[in-house]
Design a protein around this motif. Structure first.
Motif, PDB file in Angstrom:
ATOM      1  N   SER A 265     -35.648 127.136  43.665  1.00  0.00           N
ATOM      2  CA  SER A 265     -36.958 128.063  43.809  1.00  0.00           C
ATOM      3  C   SER A 265     -37.152 128.088  42.737  1.00  0.00           C
ATOM      4  N   ALA A 266     -38.909 128.462  41.973  1.00  0.00           N
ATOM      5  CA  ALA A 266     -39.843 128.548  41.309  1.00  0.00           C
ATOM      6  C   ALA A 266     -40.468 129.763  41.573  1.00  0.00           C
TER       7      ALA A 266
ATOM      8  N   GLU B 191     -38.408 138.503  42.880  1.00  0.00           N
ATOM      9  CA  GLU B 191     -39.710 139.382  42.453  1.00  0.00           C
ATOM     10  C   GLU B 191     -41.309 139.315  42.977  1.00  0.00           C
ATOM     11  N   ALA B 192     -41.931 137.660  42.707  1.00  0.00           N
ATOM     12  CA  ALA B 192     -42.646 137.238  42.706  1.00  0.00           C
ATOM     13  C   ALA B 192     -42.845 136.434  43.487  1.00  0.00           C
ATOM     14  N   ALA B 193     -44.382 135.800  43.772  1.00  0.00           N
ATOM     15  CA  ALA B 193     -45.023 134.513  44.366  1.00  0.00           C
ATOM     16  C   ALA B 193     -43.982 133.632  44.437  1.00  0.00           C
ATOM     17  N   VAL B 194     -43.528 132.864  45.363  1.00  0.00           N
ATOM     18  CA  VAL B 194     -42.174 131.655  45.321  1.00  0.00           C
ATOM     19  C   VAL B 194     -42.783 130.427  45.361  1.00  0.00           C
ATOM     20  N   TRP B 195     -43.581 129.895  43.964  1.00  0.00           N
ATOM     21  CA  TRP B 195     -44.397 128.866  43.694  1.00  0.00           C
ATOM     22  C   TRP B 195     -43.738 127.524  43.842  1.00  0.00           C
ATOM     23  N   GLY B 196     -42.847 127.397  43.868  1.00  0.00           N
ATOM     24  CA  GLY B 196     -42.046 125.708  44.295  1.00  0.00           C
ATOM     25  C   GLY B 196     -40.831 125.894  45.058  1.00  0.00           C
TER      26      GLY B 196
ATOM     27  N   LEU C 125     -35.311 119.857  36.704  1.00  0.00           N
ATOM     28  CA  LEU C 125     -36.690 120.194  35.819  1.00  0.00           C
ATOM     29  C   LEU C 125     -36.943 121.352  35.545  1.00  0.00           C
ATOM     30  N   THR C 126     -37.660 122.371  35.627  1.00  0.00           N
ATOM     31  CA  THR C 126     -38.163 122.830  35.563  1.00  0.00           C
ATOM     32  C   THR C 126     -40.236 123.456  34.965  1.00  0.00           C
ATOM     33  N   ALA C 127     -41.101 124.111  35.447  1.00  0.00           N
ATOM     34  CA  ALA C 127     -42.493 123.948  35.206  1.00  0.00           C
ATOM     35  C   ALA C 127     -42.913 125.269  34.518  1.00  0.00           C
TER      36      ALA C 127
ATOM     37  N   ALA D  76     -44.179 132.724  33.965  1.00  0.00           N
ATOM     38  CA  ALA D  76     -43.467 132.177  35.602  1.00  0.00           C
ATOM     39  C   ALA D  76     -43.435 130.487  35.624  1.00  0.00           C
ATOM     40  N   VAL D  77     -42.368 130.486  37.063  1.00  0.00           N
ATOM     41  CA  VAL D  77     -42.662 129.488  36.758  1.00  0.00           C
ATOM     42  C   VAL D  77     -43.474 129.024  37.856  1.00  0.00           C
ATOM     43  N   HIS D  78     -43.837 127.476  37.510  1.00  0.00           N
ATOM     44  CA  HIS D  78     -44.629 127.074  38.829  1.00  0.00           C
ATOM     45  C   HIS D  78     -44.217 126.137  39.444  1.00  0.00           C
ATOM     46  N   ALA D  79     -43.146 125.105  39.335  1.00  0.00           N
ATOM     47  CA  ALA D  79     -42.921 124.142  39.626  1.00  0.00           C
ATOM     48  C   ALA D  79     -41.371 123.904  39.155  1.00  0.00           C
ATOM     49  N   VAL D  80     -40.705 122.853  40.150  1.00  0.00           N
ATOM     50  CA  VAL D  80     -39.518 123.076  39.893  1.00  0.00           C
ATOM     51  C   VAL D  80     -38.852 121.269  41.144  1.00  0.00           C
ATOM     52  N   ALA D  81     -38.731 121.102  39.882  1.00  0.00           N
ATOM     53  CA  ALA D  81     -38.308 119.753  41.004  1.00  0.00           C
ATOM     54  C   ALA D  81     -36.551 118.363  40.416  1.00  0.00           C
TER      55      ALA D  81
END
Length: 328
Positions: free
Chosen positions: A308-309, A291-296, A50-52, A36-41
């Motif tokens: 979007s992450a 397909e799942a939550a948009v975390w960032g 950049l993704t985390a 899962a990708v939790h953050a994007v900047a």
């Protein structure tokens, strides 16, 4: 092709702010290790994204072609949040182990604070001067840090639940934090400062909070009650209540060029675009964006691309529709 010359940058379309909504899918970026990708900047100049991820990896993507550039195993625990300094010289990242790490923009590790907090650090933001930053943690505390000394200046305690996010005012020493106790708190970031005000209105735990970067007067907050509230902090009264998500609202991002434009991501994978002065319904909606939550969510500094992450292990990039594009 003859219509391409009509595509103007978002600042040129001030009379039609809805045209800034990025609803056209452009690219999906996947890591080899699915997590899962939790953050994007975006980097401050907008050349890289950049993704985390849940696996503790930081991945760098090209800002124009969205192609993969490099990846780094940055954290042993899941990486949670990212923040670039305003001058573009530094990057901070946090993880579920309570750690904070300092990086150069080329992902060179400079400093690690493995025990900055005892629990996952969910929120992260730089002060306008870049001399300090703030973290929000699941241990119910918000901490202000001296960037140069790598030490905590003070701990802001007062939330009755996990602190899920924090954001620093774009020009003042004022911090907003969102918590599981359904409250948004405003804090004085200066020495000896404490809670300035409590903002009520949400009926479920909060997930995200964000200051409007243009005027500094509007504060947006999102929570598990499926609503986004925008408050004018000068009067501490609600400016708009935005309802349109079917599930929890998990992320927020103000548009960098259009003052009234706000994007929100939901637990059901949807991305909605709002105009605060027209709150009756979304200006645009992308249902099932992930397909799942948009975390960032993170806007390109120029405002023409939204990243979007997602919890579906991918980052996606969205652009404005071109003339003649179908609505869907």
């Amino acid at each position: 092709p003859s219509l391409h010359r009509q595509i103007l940058p978002p600042p040129a379309a001030a009379a039609t702010p809805a045209a800034a909504a990025a609803t056209k899918f452009v690219h999906m970026s996947l890591n080899k290790a699915r997590a899962a990708v939790h953050a994007v900047a975006w980097t401050p100049e907008g050349r890289r994204a950049l993704t985390a991820t849940q696996g503790g990896e930081l991945a760098l993507w090209h800002g124009n072609t969205f192609s993969f550039e490099t990846i780094l195993q940055a954290h042993e625990a899941p990486a949670r949040s990212l923040a670039f300094s305003h001058n573009g010289n530094w990057l901070l990242s946090t993880d579920d182990g309570g750690g904070v790490k300092y990086w150069r923009p080329n992902l060179e590790l400079v400093k690690a604070l493995p025990t900055a907090h005892r629990e996952p650090v969910r929120g992260l933001a730089f002060a306008p001067s870049d001399l300090k930053f703030v973290t929000a943690c699941d241990d119910s505390t918000v901490r202000v840090w001296d960037f140069a000394r790598c030490a905590a200046d003070r701990t802001l305690a007062g939330h009755g639940g996990d602190a899920k996010d924090a954001d620093w005012h774009p020009t003042l020493g004022l911090i907003a934090s969102a918590s599981k106790d359904t409250l948004v708190k405003l804090w004085d970031a200066r020495a000896g400062g404490g809670a300035v005000a409590d903002l009520h209105g949400h009926t479920a735990p909060l997930t995200s909070v964000a200051w409007n970067p243009h005027n500094g007067h509007w504060l947006a907050s999102a929570g598990r009650d499926s609503t986004v509230r925008v408050v004018d902090v000068r009067s501490l009264k609600a400016l708009a209540t935005l309802t349109g998500h079917g599930r929890d609202v998990t992320s927020l991002a103000w548009h960098p060029a259009v003052e009234t434009a706000l994007a929100s991501g939901g637990y059901d994978g949807s991305i909605l675009h709002w105009l605060v002065d027209r709150p009756a319904r979304p200006a645009a909606a992308v249902r099932g964006a992930h397909e799942a939550a948009v975390w960032g969510l993170a806007w390109h500094p120029a405002g023409h691309v939204l990243a979007s992450a997602g919890g579906d292990a991918c980052a996606k990039f969205w652009a404005r529709p071109r003339p003649g594009d179908p609505w869907r």
